[in-house]
Design an enzyme around this catalytic site. Structure first.
Site, mmCIF file in Angstrom:
data_model
loop_
_atom_site.group_PDB
_atom_site.id
_atom_site.type_symbol
_atom_site.label_atom_id
_atom_site.label_comp_id
_atom_site.label_asym_id
_atom_site.label_seq_id
_atom_site.Cartn_x
_atom_site.Cartn_y
_atom_site.Cartn_z
ATOM 1 N N PHE A 139 0.856 -1.192 0.000
ATOM 2 C CA PHE A 139 0.000 0.000 0.000
ATOM 3 C C PHE A 139 0.886 1.234 0.000
ATOM 4 O O PHE A 139 1.772 1.360 0.839
ATOM 5 C CB PHE A 139 -0.920 0.030 1.216
ATOM 6 C CG PHE A 139 -1.847 1.224 1.205
ATOM 7 C CD1 PHE A 139 -3.054 1.185 0.520
ATOM 8 C CD2 PHE A 139 -1.484 2.407 1.848
ATOM 9 C CE1 PHE A 139 -3.897 2.298 0.485
ATOM 10 C CE2 PHE A 139 -2.322 3.523 1.812
ATOM 11 C CZ PHE A 139 -3.533 3.469 1.130
ATOM 12 N N ASP A 224 9.123 2.643 1.488
ATOM 13 C CA ASP A 224 7.977 3.379 2.017
ATOM 14 C C ASP A 224 7.879 3.089 3.517
ATOM 15 O O ASP A 224 7.422 2.025 3.928
ATOM 16 C CB ASP A 224 6.703 2.940 1.275
ATOM 17 C CG ASP A 224 5.460 3.683 1.769
ATOM 18 O OD1 ASP A 224 5.523 4.307 2.851
ATOM 19 O OD2 ASP A 224 4.425 3.614 1.078
ATOM 20 N N LYS A 253 2.561 10.112 8.106
ATOM 21 C CA LYS A 253 1.826 9.688 9.305
ATOM 22 C C LYS A 253 2.280 10.451 10.560
ATOM 23 O O LYS A 253 1.943 11.598 10.704
ATOM 24 C CB LYS A 253 1.911 8.176 9.460
ATOM 25 C CG LYS A 253 1.150 7.461 8.323
ATOM 26 C CD LYS A 253 0.307 6.280 8.765
ATOM 27 C CE LYS A 253 -0.837 6.020 7.806
ATOM 28 N NZ LYS A 253 -0.483 5.245 6.614
HETATM 29 C C1 LIG Z 1 -0.808 5.515 5.099
HETATM 30 C C2 LIG Z 1 0.192 5.068 4.096
HETATM 31 C C3 LIG Z 1 0.359 5.748 2.876
HETATM 32 C C4 LIG Z 1 -0.519 6.891 2.451
HETATM 33 O O1 LIG Z 1 -0.463 7.983 3.326
HETATM 34 P P1 LIG Z 1 -1.597 9.114 3.233
HETATM 35 O O2 LIG Z 1 -1.088 10.185 4.177
HETATM 36 O O3 LIG Z 1 -2.881 8.523 3.662
HETATM 37 O O4 LIG Z 1 -1.619 9.589 1.837
HETATM 38 C C5 LIG Z 1 1.346 5.301 2.023
HETATM 39 N N1 LIG Z 1 2.131 4.260 2.349
HETATM 40 C C6 LIG Z 1 2.009 3.595 3.508
HETATM 41 C C7 LIG Z 1 2.920 2.456 3.818
HETATM 42 C C8 LIG Z 1 1.025 3.966 4.428
HETATM 43 O O5 LIG Z 1 0.872 3.275 5.558
#
Ligand SMILES: *Cc1c(COP(=O)(O)O)cnc(C)c1O
Length: 403
Positions: A139, A224, A253
């Site tokens: 994700f 990420d 986050k």
């Molecule tokens: C939450 C998340 C995102 C997206 O972040 P947003 O601030 O909601 O756009 C991308 N990558 C990972 C691994 C995440 O947990």
């Protein structure tokens, strides 16, 4: 319970339901206040917060240091775009680059998906190649570029055609990467622990091999760490568990203690980028920078990665001791924990809510716990007990799945 408050609570929910666009699946509680690992709803009910705004509240709620920094900076200067310099931004950029020995520069933005979007654009720019390899169950966000790297078909399909050049390979399978990384590959993007996709910890050897393949074949390695970063897994960056030195790391986050902020750490193979190729109006705004500085200082001074490193194994073993036949597997790293069930997870989210615990799902059958890193053993014990009892409740049925 005060009936007047209950009526008020219903009214807030009805009002949101009436006017919200509808893209969120909400739990039936109106949260109005938080402190540390606890939040309270409009009826005065207390919850242990293992949802933390999807892992945002690393320091818990209303951390005095973050509150003071936001108040102070709001009274001084909230906005100043990157067309000018700013004192708070200068301080923060230096501290972010100091998070990783390989990092040299940083790009600031306002969310996770924007951090991923920037990293993908930088990879194409620097390599002059189009291809991106991501993992199944990964994700990375929901804007068109980041969504192209995200795996779940329900998120992707309604918006196709997405950005061309993206492929997905099975996670933790070095052979699949071996085959996929080629002369057109700009980047491989991976999470150290897949969060949203089901809390699947990455294998160290796999992640190191991914990095090595990128180096050998001229692609960039993007990690990420939007969910795993800043102490969540027991190290400041989850990359440190496996000695990774990626070319870019995405953060967001919890970075600014709840104020929206994203960042991309850039290594030497990205280097200094040419002017005007990317940008963001709110990126690097002084308010978010001040909140992020206070957050980073608190994480370090309160030893929060260490606390996650100690609390995580305790919580995992406590959850693994639950004798429920409904649990298929308990897995995680630090205070990023998933409980895979043999049934749909959402009804148990509801049951936990009734028992004073806020949690998340990660896909249809995984319950996910992202507590603040400041959470006490007693609260973790409470969460485990409530889960044990919720799983034993016969009244929790699949009918309660609200979609
Ligand atoms: C939450 C998340 C995102 C997206 O972040 P947003 O601030 O909601 O756009 C991308 N990558 C990972 C691994 C995440 O947990």
């Amino acid at each position: 319970m005060n009936l007047g408050d209950e009526a008020m609570s219903d009214e807030w929910m009805e009002r949101e339901e009436r006017y919200t666009c509808g893209v969120y699946r909400k739990q039936p509680a109106v949260i109005v206040r938080g402190e540390g690992a606890r939040v309270w709803d409009a009826e005065g009910r207390e919850y242990v917060d293992c949802a933390t705004g999807h892992g945002v509240a690393l320091l818990g709620h209303a951390h005095p240091r973050v509150v003071a920094a936001i108040r102070e900076q709001a009274g001084r200067l909230i906005t100043c775009s990157e067309a000018l310099y700013n004192d708070r931004r200068a301080e923060l950029e230096a501290e972010l680059v100091a998070l990783a020995p390989w990092a040299e520069r940083v790009f600031l933005c306002n969310s996770g998906t924007e951090a991923v979007e920037a990293a993908l654009k930088f990879a194409r720019l620097v390599t002059r190649r189009p291809g991106v390899i991501a993992a199944r169950n990964g994700f990375h966000g929901r804007t068109m570029g980041a969504l192209s790297a995200t795996w779940r078909p329900e998120y992707r399909r309604p918006f196709e055609p997405l950005v061309p050049g993206f492929i997905h390979v099975p996670y933790n399978r070095p052979d699949a990467l071996e085959e996929a990384v080629g002369p057109d590959t700009a980047a491989v993007i991976l999470e150290v622990v897949q969060g949203e996709g089901g809390v699947y910890p990455g294998d160290g050897a796999y992640l190191r091999r991914a990095q090595e393949l990128c180096r050998e074949r001229g692609a960039l390695f993007i990690v990420d760490e939007i969910q795993t970063g800043l102490g969540r897994t027991g190290r400041m960056l989850a990359c440190e568990h496996y000695g990774l030195e990626p070319d870019m790391v995405c953060l967001a986050k919890g970075l600014a203690g709840g104020v929206p902020m994203g960042a991309v750490l850039l290594g030497p193979r990205v280097g200094r980028l040419p002017p005007a190729v990317h940008g963001s109006t709110f990126g690097g705004n002084p308010l978010a920078c001040a909140a992020a500085l206070a957050t980073l200082h608190a994480i370090r001074e309160e030893g929060l990665p260490e606390r996650a490193a100690e609390g995580g194994p305790f919580f995992l073993s406590r959850l693994r001791a639950i004798p429920s036949p409904l649990i298929r597997e308990v897995r995680g790293l630090g205070l990023m924990v998933g409980v895979e069930l043999r049934r749909k997870a959402r009804p148990y989210l509801r049951a936990l809510l009734r028992r004073g615990v806020l949690a998340l799902t990660a896909g249809p059958i995984v319950l996910r716990f992202l507590p603040p890193l400041v959470i006490s053993r007693e609260d973790l014990e409470f969460v485990a007990c409530q889960l044990e009892e919720a799983l034993a409740e016969t009244s929790v049925s699949e009918d309660e799945d609200d979609g």
